[in-house]
Design an enzyme around this catalytic site. Structure first.
Site, PDB file in Angstrom:
ATOM      1  N   VAL A  64      -7.023  37.999 -54.474  1.00  0.00           N
ATOM      2  CA  VAL A  64      -7.637  36.670 -54.342  1.00  0.00           C
ATOM      3  C   VAL A  64      -8.333  36.214 -55.621  1.00  0.00           C
ATOM      4  O   VAL A  64      -8.678  35.038 -55.741  1.00  0.00           O
ATOM      5  CB  VAL A  64      -8.623  36.576 -53.145  1.00  0.00           C
ATOM      6  CG1 VAL A  64      -7.909  36.779 -51.826  1.00  0.00           C
ATOM      7  CG2 VAL A  64      -9.803  37.541 -53.305  1.00  0.00           C
ATOM      8  N   TYR A 156     -23.915  41.110 -54.967  1.00  0.00           N
ATOM      9  CA  TYR A 156     -23.310  40.894 -53.647  1.00  0.00           C
ATOM     10  C   TYR A 156     -24.011  39.741 -52.932  1.00  0.00           C
ATOM     11  O   TYR A 156     -23.370  38.823 -52.422  1.00  0.00           O
ATOM     12  CB  TYR A 156     -23.408  42.184 -52.826  1.00  0.00           C
ATOM     13  CG  TYR A 156     -22.771  42.109 -51.456  1.00  0.00           C
ATOM     14  CD1 TYR A 156     -21.396  42.245 -51.303  1.00  0.00           C
ATOM     15  CD2 TYR A 156     -23.546  41.900 -50.318  1.00  0.00           C
ATOM     16  CE1 TYR A 156     -20.811  42.169 -50.044  1.00  0.00           C
ATOM     17  CE2 TYR A 156     -22.967  41.826 -49.065  1.00  0.00           C
ATOM     18  CZ  TYR A 156     -21.600  41.962 -48.931  1.00  0.00           C
ATOM     19  OH  TYR A 156     -21.021  41.882 -47.684  1.00  0.00           O
ATOM     20  N   LYS A 160     -22.450  35.999 -51.873  1.00  0.00           N
ATOM     21  CA  LYS A 160     -22.365  35.534 -50.482  1.00  0.00           C
ATOM     22  C   LYS A 160     -23.166  34.248 -50.289  1.00  0.00           C
ATOM     23  O   LYS A 160     -22.801  33.389 -49.494  1.00  0.00           O
ATOM     24  CB  LYS A 160     -22.841  36.634 -49.531  1.00  0.00           C
ATOM     25  CG  LYS A 160     -21.949  37.878 -49.539  1.00  0.00           C
ATOM     26  CD  LYS A 160     -20.529  37.565 -49.085  1.00  0.00           C
ATOM     27  CE  LYS A 160     -19.687  38.821 -48.889  1.00  0.00           C
ATOM     28  NZ  LYS A 160     -18.347  38.554 -48.376  1.00  0.00           N
TER      29      LYS A 160
HETATM   30  N1  NAD Z   1     -19.069  45.891 -43.060  1.00  0.00           N
HETATM   31  C1  NAD Z   1     -20.215  45.238 -43.114  1.00  0.00           C
HETATM   32  O1  NAD Z   1     -21.264  45.747 -42.728  1.00  0.00           O
HETATM   33  C2  NAD Z   1     -20.232  43.828 -43.611  1.00  0.00           C
HETATM   34  C3  NAD Z   1     -21.432  43.103 -43.464  1.00  0.00           C
HETATM   35  C4  NAD Z   1     -21.484  41.797 -43.912  1.00  0.00           C
HETATM   36  C5  NAD Z   1     -20.367  41.208 -44.496  1.00  0.00           C
HETATM   37  N2  NAD Z   1     -19.218  41.928 -44.641  1.00  0.00           N
HETATM   38  C6  NAD Z   1     -18.088  41.264 -45.298  1.00  0.00           C
HETATM   39  O2  NAD Z   1     -16.950  41.357 -44.469  1.00  0.00           O
HETATM   40  C7  NAD Z   1     -15.765  41.321 -45.286  1.00  0.00           C
HETATM   41  C8  NAD Z   1     -14.870  42.482 -44.887  1.00  0.00           C
HETATM   42  O3  NAD Z   1     -15.564  43.692 -45.164  1.00  0.00           O
HETATM   43  P1  NAD Z   1     -15.215  45.094 -44.493  1.00  0.00           P
HETATM   44  O4  NAD Z   1     -16.496  45.716 -44.143  1.00  0.00           O
HETATM   45  O5  NAD Z   1     -14.146  44.916 -43.479  1.00  0.00           O
HETATM   46  O6  NAD Z   1     -14.686  45.844 -45.813  1.00  0.00           O
HETATM   47  P2  NAD Z   1     -13.391  46.717 -46.123  1.00  0.00           P
HETATM   48  O7  NAD Z   1     -13.676  47.326 -47.454  1.00  0.00           O
HETATM   49  O8  NAD Z   1     -13.070  47.593 -44.959  1.00  0.00           O
HETATM   50  O9  NAD Z   1     -12.233  45.614 -46.244  1.00  0.00           O
HETATM   51  C9  NAD Z   1     -12.118  44.754 -47.338  1.00  0.00           C
HETATM   52  C10 NAD Z   1     -10.649  44.486 -47.586  1.00  0.00           C
HETATM   53  O10 NAD Z   1     -10.533  43.529 -48.658  1.00  0.00           O
HETATM   54  C11 NAD Z   1      -9.498  43.975 -49.517  1.00  0.00           C
HETATM   55  N3  NAD Z   1      -9.694  43.413 -50.869  1.00  0.00           N
HETATM   56  C12 NAD Z   1     -10.609  43.813 -51.788  1.00  0.00           C
HETATM   57  N4  NAD Z   1     -10.470  43.086 -52.907  1.00  0.00           N
HETATM   58  C13 NAD Z   1      -9.448  42.216 -52.687  1.00  0.00           C
HETATM   59  C14 NAD Z   1      -8.829  41.217 -53.476  1.00  0.00           C
HETATM   60  N5  NAD Z   1      -9.213  40.981 -54.750  1.00  0.00           N
HETATM   61  N6  NAD Z   1      -7.823  40.490 -52.935  1.00  0.00           N
HETATM   62  C15 NAD Z   1      -7.416  40.719 -51.655  1.00  0.00           C
HETATM   63  N7  NAD Z   1      -7.951  41.668 -50.869  1.00  0.00           N
HETATM   64  C16 NAD Z   1      -8.957  42.415 -51.381  1.00  0.00           C
HETATM   65  C17 NAD Z   1      -9.592  45.485 -49.501  1.00  0.00           C
HETATM   66  O11 NAD Z   1      -8.399  46.099 -49.959  1.00  0.00           O
HETATM   67  C18 NAD Z   1      -9.882  45.739 -48.030  1.00  0.00           C
HETATM   68  O12 NAD Z   1      -8.688  45.861 -47.275  1.00  0.00           O
HETATM   69  C19 NAD Z   1     -16.251  41.399 -46.727  1.00  0.00           C
HETATM   70  O13 NAD Z   1     -16.244  40.105 -47.294  1.00  0.00           O
HETATM   71  C20 NAD Z   1     -17.662  41.910 -46.602  1.00  0.00           C
HETATM   72  O14 NAD Z   1     -18.479  41.512 -47.677  1.00  0.00           O
HETATM   73  C21 NAD Z   1     -19.134  43.226 -44.214  1.00  0.00           C
END
Ligand code: NAD
Length: 256
Positions: A64, A156, A160
Protein backbone atom coordinates in the site's frame (compact mmCIF):
# COMPACT_ATOMS: atom_id res chain seq x y z
CA UNK A 1 -27.33 -7.68 6.54
CA UNK A 2 -28.42 -5.15 3.91
CA UNK A 3 -25.75 -3.64 1.74
CA UNK A 4 -22.90 -6.14 1.49
CA UNK A 5 -24.27 -8.98 -0.63
CA UNK A 6 -23.00 -8.69 -4.20
CA UNK A 7 -20.83 -5.68 -3.38
CA UNK A 8 -17.11 -5.58 -4.08
CA UNK A 9 -14.76 -4.97 -1.17
CA UNK A 10 -11.02 -4.30 -1.13
CA UNK A 11 -9.37 -5.24 2.16
CA UNK A 12 -5.72 -4.24 2.63
CA UNK A 13 -3.50 -6.30 4.91
CA UNK A 14 -6.02 -9.13 4.62
CA UNK A 15 -3.42 -11.86 5.16
CA UNK A 16 -3.53 -11.75 8.94
CA UNK A 17 -5.34 -10.68 12.10
CA UNK A 18 -8.11 -8.11 11.77
CA UNK A 19 -7.81 -7.80 7.97
CA UNK A 20 -8.19 -11.52 7.39
CA UNK A 21 -11.20 -11.64 9.71
CA UNK A 22 -12.87 -8.76 7.86
CA UNK A 23 -12.20 -10.42 4.49
CA UNK A 24 -13.66 -13.75 5.69
CA UNK A 25 -16.71 -12.12 7.30
CA UNK A 26 -17.49 -9.88 4.33
CA UNK A 27 -17.14 -12.83 1.93
CA UNK A 28 -19.42 -14.96 4.11
CA UNK A 29 -21.98 -12.15 3.88
CA UNK A 30 -21.83 -12.31 0.07
CA UNK A 31 -19.23 -9.64 -0.75
CA UNK A 32 -16.66 -10.19 -3.51
CA UNK A 33 -13.29 -9.52 -1.93
CA UNK A 34 -9.96 -8.27 -3.25
CA UNK A 35 -7.34 -9.52 -0.80
CA UNK A 36 -4.72 -6.75 -1.09
CA UNK A 37 -1.75 -7.99 0.94
CA UNK A 38 2.02 -7.54 0.91
CA UNK A 39 2.79 -11.05 2.16
CA UNK A 40 2.02 -13.32 -0.78
CA UNK A 41 1.71 -16.61 1.15
CA UNK A 42 -0.57 -15.04 3.76
CA UNK A 43 -2.75 -13.31 1.17
CA UNK A 44 -3.10 -16.47 -0.91
CA UNK A 45 -4.11 -18.36 2.23
CA UNK A 46 -6.94 -15.87 2.89
CA UNK A 47 -8.03 -16.18 -0.75
CA UNK A 48 -8.06 -19.97 -0.40
CA UNK A 49 -10.01 -19.87 2.87
CA UNK A 50 -12.71 -17.73 1.24
CA UNK A 51 -12.95 -19.85 -1.90
CA UNK A 52 -13.03 -23.09 0.13
CA UNK A 53 -16.06 -21.83 1.99
CA UNK A 54 -17.84 -20.94 -1.25
CA UNK A 55 -17.04 -17.21 -1.33
CA UNK A 56 -15.49 -15.02 -4.03
CA UNK A 57 -12.00 -13.62 -3.58
CA UNK A 58 -8.98 -12.57 -5.61
CA UNK A 59 -5.56 -12.07 -4.12
CA UNK A 60 -3.31 -9.30 -5.40
CA UNK A 61 0.15 -8.77 -3.96
CA UNK A 62 -0.12 -5.16 -2.87
CA UNK A 63 2.26 -2.85 -1.07
CA UNK A 64 0.00 0.00 0.00
CA UNK A 65 2.97 2.33 0.25
CA UNK A 66 3.29 2.20 -3.58
CA UNK A 67 0.85 4.26 -5.61
CA UNK A 68 1.00 1.88 -8.59
CA UNK A 69 0.06 -1.12 -6.40
CA UNK A 70 -2.93 0.78 -4.98
CA UNK A 71 -4.08 1.74 -8.49
CA UNK A 72 -3.83 -1.94 -9.52
CA UNK A 73 -5.91 -3.14 -6.55
CA UNK A 74 -8.69 -0.68 -7.35
CA UNK A 75 -8.55 -1.53 -11.06
CA UNK A 76 -8.75 -5.25 -10.24
CA UNK A 77 -11.91 -4.71 -8.18
CA UNK A 78 -13.57 -2.75 -10.97
CA UNK A 79 -12.54 -5.09 -13.78
CA UNK A 80 -13.27 -8.34 -11.92
CA UNK A 81 -16.30 -7.37 -9.86
CA UNK A 82 -17.77 -4.45 -11.85
CA UNK A 83 -17.51 -1.74 -9.17
CA UNK A 84 -15.58 -0.53 -6.13
CA UNK A 85 -18.13 -0.44 -3.31
CA UNK A 86 -16.14 -0.93 -0.11
CA UNK A 87 -12.56 -0.13 0.85
CA UNK A 88 -11.13 -1.27 4.17
CA UNK A 89 -7.77 0.34 4.88
CA UNK A 90 -6.46 -2.14 7.41
CA UNK A 91 -2.77 -2.67 6.51
CA UNK A 92 -0.67 -1.29 9.30
CA UNK A 93 2.69 -1.63 11.01
CA UNK A 94 4.18 -0.59 14.32
CA UNK A 95 7.74 0.40 15.19
CA UNK A 96 10.47 -0.08 17.75
CA UNK A 97 9.31 1.46 21.05
CA UNK A 98 11.28 4.63 21.85
CA UNK A 99 10.72 7.99 23.55
CA UNK A 100 10.26 10.86 21.11
CA UNK A 101 13.87 12.15 21.15
CA UNK A 102 15.21 8.66 20.39
CA UNK A 103 12.95 7.90 17.43
CA UNK A 104 14.81 7.12 14.24
CA UNK A 105 13.42 9.49 11.59
CA UNK A 106 13.51 6.60 9.11
CA UNK A 107 11.18 4.65 11.41
CA UNK A 108 8.74 7.58 11.49
CA UNK A 109 8.79 7.80 7.67
CA UNK A 110 8.25 4.05 7.28
CA UNK A 111 5.27 3.94 9.65
CA UNK A 112 3.64 7.06 8.19
CA UNK A 113 4.20 5.71 4.69
CA UNK A 114 2.24 2.50 5.35
CA UNK A 115 -0.35 3.51 7.97
CA UNK A 116 -1.24 6.94 6.63
CA UNK A 117 0.09 7.52 3.11
CA UNK A 118 -0.84 3.95 2.13
CA UNK A 119 -4.45 4.51 3.16
CA UNK A 120 -4.45 7.86 1.35
CA UNK A 121 -3.14 6.25 -1.86
CA UNK A 122 -5.82 3.56 -1.73
CA UNK A 123 -8.49 6.22 -1.12
CA UNK A 124 -7.14 8.39 -3.92
CA UNK A 125 -7.89 5.69 -6.48
CA UNK A 126 -11.03 4.25 -4.88
CA UNK A 127 -12.68 7.65 -4.43
CA UNK A 128 -12.59 8.35 -8.16
CA UNK A 129 -14.55 5.14 -8.76
CA UNK A 130 -16.90 5.63 -5.82
CA UNK A 131 -17.71 9.24 -6.70
CA UNK A 132 -18.46 8.19 -10.27
CA UNK A 133 -20.77 5.41 -9.07
CA UNK A 134 -22.37 7.76 -6.52
CA UNK A 135 -21.89 5.05 -3.91
CA UNK A 136 -19.15 3.77 -1.63
CA UNK A 137 -18.07 3.11 1.92
CA UNK A 138 -14.56 3.44 3.31
CA UNK A 139 -13.55 2.13 6.72
CA UNK A 140 -10.10 3.01 8.02
CA UNK A 141 -8.70 0.83 10.78
CA UNK A 142 -7.13 3.44 13.02
CA UNK A 143 -6.42 2.79 16.71
CA UNK A 144 -7.17 3.99 20.19
CA UNK A 145 -3.52 5.02 19.87
CA UNK A 146 -4.63 7.66 17.37
CA UNK A 147 -6.67 9.33 20.11
CA UNK A 148 -4.52 8.63 23.19
CA UNK A 149 -0.72 8.44 22.77
CA UNK A 150 0.82 4.96 22.83
CA UNK A 151 3.69 5.15 25.34
CA UNK A 152 6.98 5.22 23.38
CA UNK A 153 4.95 4.90 20.18
CA UNK A 154 4.63 8.42 18.76
CA UNK A 155 5.07 7.42 15.07
CA UNK A 156 2.27 4.86 15.34
CA UNK A 157 -0.02 7.25 17.23
CA UNK A 158 0.70 10.13 14.84
CA UNK A 159 0.01 7.92 11.81
CA UNK A 160 -3.34 6.82 13.25
CA UNK A 161 -4.30 10.38 14.23
CA UNK A 162 -3.59 11.41 10.64
CA UNK A 163 -5.71 8.51 9.39
CA UNK A 164 -8.62 9.75 11.51
CA UNK A 165 -8.31 13.19 9.94
CA UNK A 166 -8.14 11.64 6.45
CA UNK A 167 -11.41 9.89 7.30
CA UNK A 168 -13.07 13.14 8.35
CA UNK A 169 -11.82 15.01 5.28
CA UNK A 170 -13.20 12.35 2.95
CA UNK A 171 -16.55 12.39 4.76
CA UNK A 172 -16.77 16.16 4.41
CA UNK A 173 -15.77 16.26 0.75
CA UNK A 174 -17.42 13.15 -0.69
CA UNK A 175 -20.73 12.86 1.15
CA UNK A 176 -22.36 14.70 -1.74
CA UNK A 177 -21.32 11.82 -4.01
CA UNK A 178 -22.91 9.20 -1.77
CA UNK A 179 -19.57 8.13 -0.31
CA UNK A 180 -19.23 7.53 3.44
CA UNK A 181 -15.99 7.22 5.42
CA UNK A 182 -15.59 6.11 9.02
CA UNK A 183 -12.75 4.97 11.23
CA UNK A 184 -12.50 2.19 13.79
CA UNK A 185 -10.20 2.68 16.77
CA UNK A 186 -9.54 -0.67 18.46
CA UNK A 187 -7.88 -0.81 21.84
CA UNK A 188 -5.96 -4.08 22.04
CA UNK A 189 -7.06 -6.92 19.78
CA UNK A 190 -5.83 -10.53 19.80
CA UNK A 191 -3.38 -10.55 16.87
CA UNK A 192 0.33 -10.89 16.11
CA UNK A 193 0.68 -7.14 16.56
CA UNK A 194 -0.01 -7.47 20.30
CA UNK A 195 2.58 -10.22 20.66
CA UNK A 196 5.15 -8.13 18.76
CA UNK A 197 4.40 -5.03 20.85
CA UNK A 198 4.78 -6.95 24.11
CA UNK A 199 8.02 -8.64 23.00
CA UNK A 200 9.54 -5.37 21.75
CA UNK A 201 8.68 -3.77 25.09
CA UNK A 202 10.33 -6.73 26.89
CA UNK A 203 7.03 -7.82 28.45
CA UNK A 204 5.83 -11.41 28.42
CA UNK A 205 2.89 -11.43 25.92
CA UNK A 206 0.70 -13.50 28.28
CA UNK A 207 1.39 -11.13 31.16
CA UNK A 208 0.63 -8.18 28.87
CA UNK A 209 -2.74 -9.75 27.92
CA UNK A 210 -3.57 -10.34 31.57
CA UNK A 211 -2.70 -6.71 32.44
CA UNK A 212 -4.90 -5.34 29.62
CA UNK A 213 -7.74 -7.68 30.64
CA UNK A 214 -7.54 -6.52 34.25
CA UNK A 215 -7.76 -2.87 33.19
CA UNK A 216 -10.57 -3.22 30.62
CA UNK A 217 -14.06 -3.12 32.19
CA UNK A 218 -15.17 -5.94 29.87
CA UNK A 219 -12.26 -8.03 31.13
CA UNK A 220 -10.58 -9.11 27.90
CA UNK A 221 -8.92 -7.98 24.69
CA UNK A 222 -11.00 -7.52 21.53
CA UNK A 223 -11.33 -10.50 19.25
CA UNK A 224 -10.71 -9.88 15.58
CA UNK A 225 -14.39 -10.74 15.10
CA UNK A 226 -15.43 -7.87 17.41
CA UNK A 227 -13.67 -5.47 15.05
CA UNK A 228 -14.90 -7.16 11.87
CA UNK A 229 -18.52 -7.01 13.05
CA UNK A 230 -18.22 -3.25 13.53
CA UNK A 231 -16.66 -2.85 10.08
CA UNK A 232 -19.53 -4.86 8.58
CA UNK A 233 -22.12 -2.68 10.29
CA UNK A 234 -20.40 0.51 9.11
CA UNK A 235 -20.34 -0.72 5.49
CA UNK A 236 -23.93 -1.92 5.54
CA UNK A 237 -27.00 0.12 4.66
CA UNK A 238 -27.92 0.12 8.36
CA UNK A 239 -25.20 2.72 8.77
CA UNK A 240 -26.30 4.78 5.76
CA UNK A 241 -26.47 8.05 7.74
CA UNK A 242 -23.14 7.60 9.52
CA UNK A 243 -20.04 9.29 8.14
CA UNK A 244 -16.89 11.00 9.38
CA UNK A 245 -16.94 9.21 12.73
CA UNK A 246 -14.36 7.28 14.71
CA UNK A 247 -15.65 4.29 16.69
CA UNK A 248 -13.60 3.22 19.67
CA UNK A 249 -13.84 -0.51 20.36
CA UNK A 250 -11.80 -1.21 23.46
CA UNK A 251 -13.90 -3.04 26.05
CA UNK A 252 -14.13 0.24 27.97
CA UNK A 253 -10.35 0.61 28.39
CA UNK A 254 -10.43 4.32 27.57
CA UNK A 255 -13.01 5.17 30.25
CA UNK A 256 -10.95 3.76 33.11
N1 NAD B 1 -4.02 -5.73 17.15
C1 NAD B 1 -4.29 -4.63 17.83
O1 NAD B 1 -4.30 -4.63 19.06
C2 NAD B 1 -4.64 -3.38 17.09
C3 NAD B 1 -5.12 -2.30 17.85
C4 NAD B 1 -5.45 -1.12 17.20
C5 NAD B 1 -5.32 -1.02 15.82
N2 NAD B 1 -4.85 -2.08 15.10
C6 NAD B 1 -4.70 -1.90 13.65
O2 NAD B 1 -5.38 -2.94 12.98
C7 NAD B 1 -4.76 -3.16 11.71
C8 NAD B 1 -4.49 -4.65 11.56
O3 NAD B 1 -3.58 -5.04 12.58
P1 NAD B 1 -3.38 -6.54 13.09
O4 NAD B 1 -3.29 -6.47 14.55
O5 NAD B 1 -4.37 -7.42 12.42
O6 NAD B 1 -1.89 -6.76 12.54
P2 NAD B 1 -1.20 -7.93 11.71
O7 NAD B 1 0.26 -7.63 11.80
O8 NAD B 1 -1.70 -9.26 12.18
O9 NAD B 1 -1.74 -7.69 10.22
C9 NAD B 1 -1.29 -6.64 9.42
C10 NAD B 1 -1.28 -7.10 7.98
O10 NAD B 1 -0.91 -5.99 7.14
C11 NAD B 1 0.01 -6.47 6.18
N3 NAD B 1 0.85 -5.35 5.69
C12 NAD B 1 1.86 -4.75 6.35
N4 NAD B 1 2.40 -3.79 5.58
C13 NAD B 1 1.71 -3.80 4.41
C14 NAD B 1 1.80 -3.05 3.21
N5 NAD B 1 2.75 -2.10 3.04
N6 NAD B 1 0.91 -3.29 2.22
C15 NAD B 1 -0.05 -4.25 2.37
N7 NAD B 1 -0.17 -5.01 3.47
C16 NAD B 1 0.70 -4.79 4.48
C17 NAD B 1 0.83 -7.52 6.91
O11 NAD B 1 1.51 -8.38 6.01
C18 NAD B 1 -0.25 -8.21 7.72
O12 NAD B 1 -0.86 -9.27 6.99
C19 NAD B 1 -3.49 -2.32 11.70
O13 NAD B 1 -3.73 -1.13 10.97
C20 NAD B 1 -3.27 -2.00 13.16
O14 NAD B 1 -2.56 -0.80 13.35
C21 NAD B 1 -4.50 -3.25 15.71
Amino acid sequence: MEGIRGRSAIVTGAGSGIGREIALLFASEGAKVVVAELNEAAGRETERMIRDSGGEAIFLRTDVSLDGDCASAVRLARESFGSVDVLINNAGIDGRPAPVADIDPADLDRIMRVNFTGAFLMCRHALREMAGQRRGSIVNIASLGGLIPVHNGMPYSASKAALIMLTRSIAAEYGRYGVRANAIAPGWAETDMVRRYAEQSSIDPQEFRRAVSRRAPLGRLATTRDVADLALFLCSDRASYITGQTYVIDGGLSVT
